[in-house]
Design an enzyme around this catalytic site. Structure first.
Site, PDB file in Angstrom:
ATOM      1  N   ASP A  93       9.084 -21.449  22.455  1.00  0.00           N
ATOM      2  CA  ASP A  93       9.383 -20.475  21.428  1.00  0.00           C
ATOM      3  C   ASP A  93      10.898 -20.221  21.479  1.00  0.00           C
ATOM      4  O   ASP A  93      11.500 -20.300  22.548  1.00  0.00           O
ATOM      5  CB  ASP A  93       8.606 -19.190  21.739  1.00  0.00           C
ATOM      6  CG  ASP A  93       8.546 -18.277  20.536  1.00  0.00           C
ATOM      7  OD1 ASP A  93       9.146 -18.619  19.502  1.00  0.00           O
ATOM      8  OD2 ASP A  93       7.899 -17.233  20.631  1.00  0.00           O
ATOM      9  N   GLY A  96      13.328 -15.752  19.235  1.00  0.00           N
ATOM     10  CA  GLY A  96      13.606 -14.855  18.111  1.00  0.00           C
ATOM     11  C   GLY A  96      12.672 -13.653  18.148  1.00  0.00           C
ATOM     12  O   GLY A  96      13.111 -12.500  18.064  1.00  0.00           O
ATOM     13  N   PHE A  97      11.390 -13.935  18.323  1.00  0.00           N
ATOM     14  CA  PHE A  97      10.405 -12.863  18.359  1.00  0.00           C
ATOM     15  C   PHE A  97      10.723 -11.846  19.457  1.00  0.00           C
ATOM     16  O   PHE A  97      10.635 -10.632  19.248  1.00  0.00           O
ATOM     17  CB  PHE A  97       9.004 -13.457  18.570  1.00  0.00           C
ATOM     18  CG  PHE A  97       7.923 -12.427  18.631  1.00  0.00           C
ATOM     19  CD1 PHE A  97       7.437 -11.844  17.463  1.00  0.00           C
ATOM     20  CD2 PHE A  97       7.385 -12.015  19.844  1.00  0.00           C
ATOM     21  CE1 PHE A  97       6.444 -10.882  17.509  1.00  0.00           C
ATOM     22  CE2 PHE A  97       6.393 -11.048  19.886  1.00  0.00           C
ATOM     23  CZ  PHE A  97       5.922 -10.479  18.726  1.00  0.00           C
ATOM     24  N   ASP A 147      14.420 -17.884  14.091  1.00  0.00           N
ATOM     25  CA  ASP A 147      14.024 -17.236  12.840  1.00  0.00           C
ATOM     26  C   ASP A 147      14.173 -15.728  12.981  1.00  0.00           C
ATOM     27  O   ASP A 147      14.437 -15.228  14.079  1.00  0.00           O
ATOM     28  CB  ASP A 147      12.569 -17.586  12.467  1.00  0.00           C
ATOM     29  CG  ASP A 147      11.579 -17.067  13.497  1.00  0.00           C
ATOM     30  OD1 ASP A 147      11.954 -16.946  14.693  1.00  0.00           O
ATOM     31  OD2 ASP A 147      10.422 -16.791  13.134  1.00  0.00           O
ATOM     32  N   GLN A 195       8.384 -17.647   6.999  1.00  0.00           N
ATOM     33  CA  GLN A 195       8.291 -16.186   7.004  1.00  0.00           C
ATOM     34  C   GLN A 195       7.808 -15.723   5.620  1.00  0.00           C
ATOM     35  O   GLN A 195       7.337 -16.538   4.830  1.00  0.00           O
ATOM     36  CB  GLN A 195       9.636 -15.556   7.378  1.00  0.00           C
ATOM     37  CG  GLN A 195      10.009 -15.738   8.849  1.00  0.00           C
ATOM     38  CD  GLN A 195       9.144 -14.922   9.799  1.00  0.00           C
ATOM     39  OE1 GLN A 195       8.389 -14.043   9.383  1.00  0.00           O
ATOM     40  NE2 GLN A 195       9.227 -15.228  11.097  1.00  0.00           N
ATOM     41  N   GLY A 222       5.616 -14.462  11.724  1.00  0.00           N
ATOM     42  CA  GLY A 222       5.550 -13.158  11.075  1.00  0.00           C
ATOM     43  C   GLY A 222       4.142 -12.639  10.836  1.00  0.00           C
ATOM     44  O   GLY A 222       3.941 -11.699  10.072  1.00  0.00           O
ATOM     45  N   ASP A 272      -0.971 -20.234  19.893  1.00  0.00           N
ATOM     46  CA  ASP A 272      -0.637 -19.735  21.232  1.00  0.00           C
ATOM     47  C   ASP A 272      -0.849 -18.241  21.189  1.00  0.00           C
ATOM     48  O   ASP A 272      -0.728 -17.615  20.118  1.00  0.00           O
ATOM     49  CB  ASP A 272       0.830 -20.007  21.590  1.00  0.00           C
ATOM     50  CG  ASP A 272       1.752 -18.972  20.975  1.00  0.00           C
ATOM     51  OD1 ASP A 272       2.005 -19.066  19.761  1.00  0.00           O
ATOM     52  OD2 ASP A 272       2.169 -18.035  21.678  1.00  0.00           O
ATOM     53  N   HIS A 341     -10.783 -17.978  33.926  1.00  0.00           N
ATOM     54  CA  HIS A 341     -11.969 -17.834  33.073  1.00  0.00           C
ATOM     55  C   HIS A 341     -11.568 -17.763  31.597  1.00  0.00           C
ATOM     56  O   HIS A 341     -12.106 -18.498  30.763  1.00  0.00           O
ATOM     57  CB  HIS A 341     -12.757 -16.579  33.459  1.00  0.00           C
ATOM     58  CG  HIS A 341     -13.848 -16.278  32.483  1.00  0.00           C
ATOM     59  ND1 HIS A 341     -15.128 -16.754  32.643  1.00  0.00           N
ATOM     60  CD2 HIS A 341     -13.839 -15.618  31.300  1.00  0.00           C
ATOM     61  CE1 HIS A 341     -15.856 -16.389  31.600  1.00  0.00           C
ATOM     62  NE2 HIS A 341     -15.103 -15.688  30.779  1.00  0.00           N
TER      63      HIS A 341
END
Lengths: 376, 376
Positions: A93, A96-97, A147, A195, A222, A272, A341
């Site tokens: 990743d 940005g997030f 982004d 986005q 987003g 993910d 698990h």
């Protein structure tokens, strides 16, 4: 260069597809769930255990690895695969997030984003080009573009700004990607992030602009940031319409088992989410009858296996009562058992979907699963 | 009933001996180190991983298991072996040490000890008989008698009191042990604890009084509680003189790698200590060149394996730089790798001693080891 993605079966009744992602670190059957290893380790699990889930891909985070251990260490290690002793594929990743969701100072300009480290307050500047460079050093098989990811309660104006900046950055990122080479010899794929919030027009615009880049894969960003579930699924449905059928679609940060089934039926190939690993450490286990919390007093004397379905060795040999004790006494072994698990549950779910799509039975199976599974 | 202990080799130059402890859960080669699993789990490790160290015995704690999950749960589980899915032998400490070392209220009378739980402040009363009963329910192969363990800075008077009470309790405990039966069908051995501080006369008195009970094994208690190292080793030497040669000796709570070698040469057969597991979680690794702390900045770019000696698979495949990163980011995987490394180091050390005693080369080997190993 060989093709990144092969679709083996397209479901007749839904948009679901079963395929293979070809990487220089092995093939990945889709639809796939990618375990999250933010700092170069999937929480509580060894690389060997991730391979045995089985998973042939894991996710790490550019922002976090850039801060710790830093690109110099990763480069000296010969890339992240070597650093963490992982033979499978890696998706990173962009961070940005994280930059937009972590508390603290950040400033977005056309050039990039300036932010302060959540660790020591030091100031850093990311550009679309720099994010490509860092991921070249990490050596990820799948690199994410920088982004702008607005929060779930953002207004229309913010969505438009985020979309426009994301497109500008994506063009620069792709240009820089084309002009640079992998450091370690294996193929890297750069993925733009669509986005546009939950607005159909904006999603269409973002898709059209980013599809011009002719990337090998597309990510849906987003979403799962707080918007209502039905709006999320509606948006995923639009994305199926706007994105090319022959390229893999990656829905970022999603989600619950039901979300995965709903999104696969809307044409998503890659997922993910921290949910299986994070919830595990809170004692929450995913089962085919829904979620249970092992801390609940009723499990104190429940000597049945954690799970009898055979997809997790640890869940077969240890009882719910023992796992309850491990959580009550805060034993790390408890977090390990629960994490294994949950990850195995997610992988088993993806494998089931692959099989049902191949068998042409996906729609019925999905309906039965969603009816039987409590998503609460 | 078959014999508990067989001595295979007695070293000619020291008091070291190599032997076998025969239990209904398998044979244990001595001298042995017993990994500590206080709450029914060796911290960070699964039962399977403990078996693979390899260890055929582990330690748990009566006091802690009595409080959580409680005897009712353990009984319903069919004993601790079944509860934690452990096929090897189990030794349970009585909890005397915990009651006397944890902060909080406690009152010793001739009858027993009244104390408050460190968890919720609830009041409990342990007697020598009750401690036997609880360990019958736990089903430990080796049960420890309730003793009074004074702190390292206790005065002579306190040692005498502790010794006298320990003897009285041991007599009652042994009587109750003889009058009761194992619940799960396998043999249990009750072990008295010699007290007497670092005073030769008191150690002799305690040994004589407890040897009258004709127990199958003897524990040396009240050491490694803060006394000077040379006094500890001197006391262990006296114990070799005062205890029967043909019975196993268990030195409780000891110690560093050097302590183990020194004590084996003074005739000790069994050890337990939290050091390898606790220090691991602080980043401290035992190596044949001494201790290292993996948090140290110099390991940030040290891409050599954690250990090349082959006794720990995880230490062979992961680098010091990666383990450094895991500790810096507080990843549980780091604690797992370090714990496995340290436990395997300890087990490897014990196996080396067994071999050297068998070869008649123990004294030379021990001298070389102690000269080369930094105990600081």
């Amino acid at each position: 260069m060989s093709q990144l993605f092969t679709i083996k079966n397209s479901d007749k009744n839904t948009s679901a597809r079963a395929g293979i992602l070809h990487t220089d670190h092995g093939d990945i059957s889709t639809p796939c769930f990618i375990p999250v290893g933010t700092y170069g380790a999937v929480k509580t699990q060894s690389s060997e255990e991730i391979a045995q889930l089985p998973s042939s891909v894991l996710l790490s985070n550019t922002y976090h690895l850039y801060l710790r251990p830093g690109t110099e260490v990763i480069k000296k290690a010969g890339g992240l695969h070597s650093f963490m002793n992982w033979q499978g594929a890696i998706l990173t990743d962009s961070g940005g997030f994280q930059i937009f969701s972590l508390e603290g100072y950040r400033k977005v300009t056309d050039d990039g984003v300036t932010f302060r480290s959540h660790l020591d307050g030091s100031e850093h500047h990311f550009t679309p080009e720099k994010i490509v460079d860092i991921q070249r050093i990490i050596g990820s098989d799948f690199m994410m573009m920088l982004d702008v990811c607005p929060p779930g309660d953002a207004d229309h104006e913010t969505w438009i700004d985020a979309l426009n900046t994301t497109t500008k950055w994506a063009k620069r990122g792709m240009k820089h990607f084309i002009e640079t080479e992998p450091i370690y010899g294996h193929r890297q794929t750069l993925i733009p992030v669509i986005q546009g919030g939950t607005d159909k027009k904006l999603r269409k615009q973002s898709s059209e602009e980013l599809c011009e880049l002719e990337a090998d894969a597309y990510a849906i960003g987003g979403l799962a940031v707080g918007e209502p579930k039905d709006e999320m699924l509606k948006t995923v449905e639009w994305m199926d319409e706007f994105l090319p059928k022959d390229k893999p679609r990656y829905l970022m940060g999603v989600g619950t088992p039901a979300d995965l089934v709903e999104s696969v039926s809307r044409g998503v190939d890659m997922f993910d989410c921290v949910m299986p690993t994070r919830n595990a450490r809170n004692g929450q286990l995913f089962t085919f009858d829904g979620k249970i919390n092992i801390r609940n007093a009723k499990f104190k004397t429940d000597f049945s296996p954690i799970d009898k379905n055979g997809f997790s060795p640890m869940s077969e040999i240890y009882t719910k009562a023992y796992l309850h004790q491990l959580f009550k006494t805060e034993e790390i072994l408890g977090y390990r058992i629960a994490t294994q698990h949950n990850l195995r549950f997610y992988i088993y779910l993806m494998n089931s979907m692959q099989k049902e799509i191949q068998n042409g039975n996906f729609k019925t199976w999905a309906k039965d699963f969603l009816a039987g599974y409590s998503n609460s």
